[in-house]
Design an enzyme around this catalytic site. Sequence first.
Site, PDB file in Angstrom:
ATOM      1  N   LYS A 127       0.818  -1.210   0.000  1.00  0.00           N
ATOM      2  CA  LYS A 127       0.000   0.000   0.000  1.00  0.00           C
ATOM      3  C   LYS A 127       0.856   1.266   0.000  1.00  0.00           C
ATOM      4  CE  LYS A 127      -4.102  -2.256   1.341  1.00  0.00           C
ATOM      5  NZ  LYS A 127      -3.638  -3.599   1.665  1.00  0.00           N
TER       6      LYS A 127
HETATM    7  C1  LIG Z   1      -4.280  -4.746   1.064  1.00  0.00           C
HETATM    8  C2  LIG Z   1      -3.475  -5.989   0.966  1.00  0.00           C
HETATM    9  C3  LIG Z   1      -3.810  -7.013   0.054  1.00  0.00           C
HETATM   10  C4  LIG Z   1      -5.043  -6.945  -0.822  1.00  0.00           C
HETATM   11  O1  LIG Z   1      -4.944  -5.959  -1.801  1.00  0.00           O
HETATM   12  P1  LIG Z   1      -6.270  -5.447  -2.563  1.00  0.00           P
HETATM   13  O2  LIG Z   1      -5.821  -4.310  -3.391  1.00  0.00           O
HETATM   14  O3  LIG Z   1      -7.207  -5.045  -1.472  1.00  0.00           O
HETATM   15  O4  LIG Z   1      -6.773  -6.601  -3.357  1.00  0.00           O
HETATM   16  C5  LIG Z   1      -2.993  -8.132  -0.014  1.00  0.00           C
HETATM   17  N1  LIG Z   1      -1.905  -8.249   0.786  1.00  0.00           N
HETATM   18  C6  LIG Z   1      -1.551  -7.298   1.668  1.00  0.00           C
HETATM   19  C7  LIG Z   1      -0.366  -7.508   2.543  1.00  0.00           C
HETATM   20  C8  LIG Z   1      -2.312  -6.129   1.794  1.00  0.00           C
HETATM   21  O5  LIG Z   1      -1.953  -5.184   2.696  1.00  0.00           O
END
Ligand SMILES: *Cc1c(COP(=O)(O)O)cnc(C)c1O
Length: 492
Positions: A110
């Site tokens: 993120k």
């Molecule tokens: C947010 C997240 C995901 C999922 O990603 P999306 O964009 O919501 O599909 C997978 N792995 C981790 C570690 C995350 O923080």
Amino acid sequence: MKFISTRGNDVVNCSAEAIVKGLANDGGLFVPEKFPNLQNKLADLLELDYAERASYILGQFLEEYDTDELFSACKKAYAKFENNDAAPVVKLDENLFILELFHGPTLAFKDIALTILPYLLRKGADITGVKEEILILVATSGDTGKAALEGFKDQDGIKIMVFYPSEGVSDMQKLQMRTQEGSNVNVVAVSGNFDDCQNAVKRIFSNVEFNNILKENNVILSSANSINFGRLCPQIAYYFSAYLDLVASNEITLGDKINFVVPTGNFGNILAGYYAKLMGLPIDKLVCASNSNNVLTEFFNSGEYNIEREFYKTISPSMDILISSNLERLIFELSNRDACLTKKRMDELKSTGKYTISTEELKFLSNNFVANYCDEEDCLETIDEYFEEYGYILDTHTSVAVNVLDSLGVNDKTKTVVLSTASPYKFSQSVLNALTGKNEKDAFKCAEKLYKLTAEPIPEQISLLKEKEQRFNEVVDKLETENAVLNFINKK
Ligand SMILES: *Cc1c(COP(=O)(O)O)cnc(C)c1O
């Protein structure tokens, strides 16, 4: 470039407006009016570094942002990553590569969007003439909250407030948020689970009276969730970058198709991959990997999306989700941008908990996506297996992806890139458990044991956490979140 709502009743004139608004007035999500095709531009991007590639991709959509300024903002954002590389590709074997997206400030993918979003939003507000102070509200199940706090801390003209469920995040995630630094931040636990927390925040966004009170206080709300196009857009860049890295290292020839495997929750990450494909990146299959909350697996295989099912709390908590918000954007493309039909399906989901796509649409999906899921036991086993075989430590989310890839056997000839979304140290208890069978509770002890076992250095973001002051210990009832917001904005 115009941005239109997936539900047909809102359109804005530029990306800045879409980013500042976050959600369209009709409840739909903003999508670009068209996707530029970069197929003939790929060769030009080969020599560029990550920040240069990212600003090129962003510039395709953010036409009203100054190109040089956008480039400096990308440089600054991606300098916050280890070795100045936000998205390194690691080769595991002949056809298998890991795209490591977790070397940023909070050790989850993120960070790639949330290090640049504050600039996109601040500048977007200036471009569209917003005079009020912007308050970012976030409901988080763990990773988004911390990444947003780090991204927005000490940004002029912006405040950020994060709500997390008192009983729904890992020890490390909780500590990361409670120790957050910055003069414009606030973190509050909501008693209950993630749904309580998310519903409380949604209620604040849709409470007209409350938003008027905020406006009298010279404050408007905005979102850092992946429904915001400003979150999605920077994620398109790493698909291009990974592809270009494989070309540059002679693993593939320009034009060869490759696969991407994506551990999926809210469908933001994998949707960015689909957008890259629509922009001409040679992608064969996008593999949608889920944990036991396998609502997407069922959808891709049967054409029915049905959220009337049990919810599981798993060791890959960032994928514990039943309503994948960004799927709406895929459904919109799938129906040839039929906003009426998209709205109908979203209304159906709300009232009956499900909707179904046509056989034709399902066939089209199968040409682009493959989906499967992985349970807890297989997730742990895969971590152990890959450490044995490659000396590589997967976190629990990436392990789900790798396991799903192995289960499908799409890896036979085509080069395949697995997106790694978190550092194993962020989920140290589960990873240690996978490698040793031991159930150690203390997250820091687990990290030290993991280090002894694997010699993989503990990231500073983890080791320094222990010494940091815990600034935020407030817990509120789910009906008290509005008051918490007012207290925060009135605090001098
Ligand atoms: C947010 C997240 C995901 C999922 O990603 P999306 O964009 O919501 O599909 C997978 N792995 C981790 C570690 C995350 O923080």
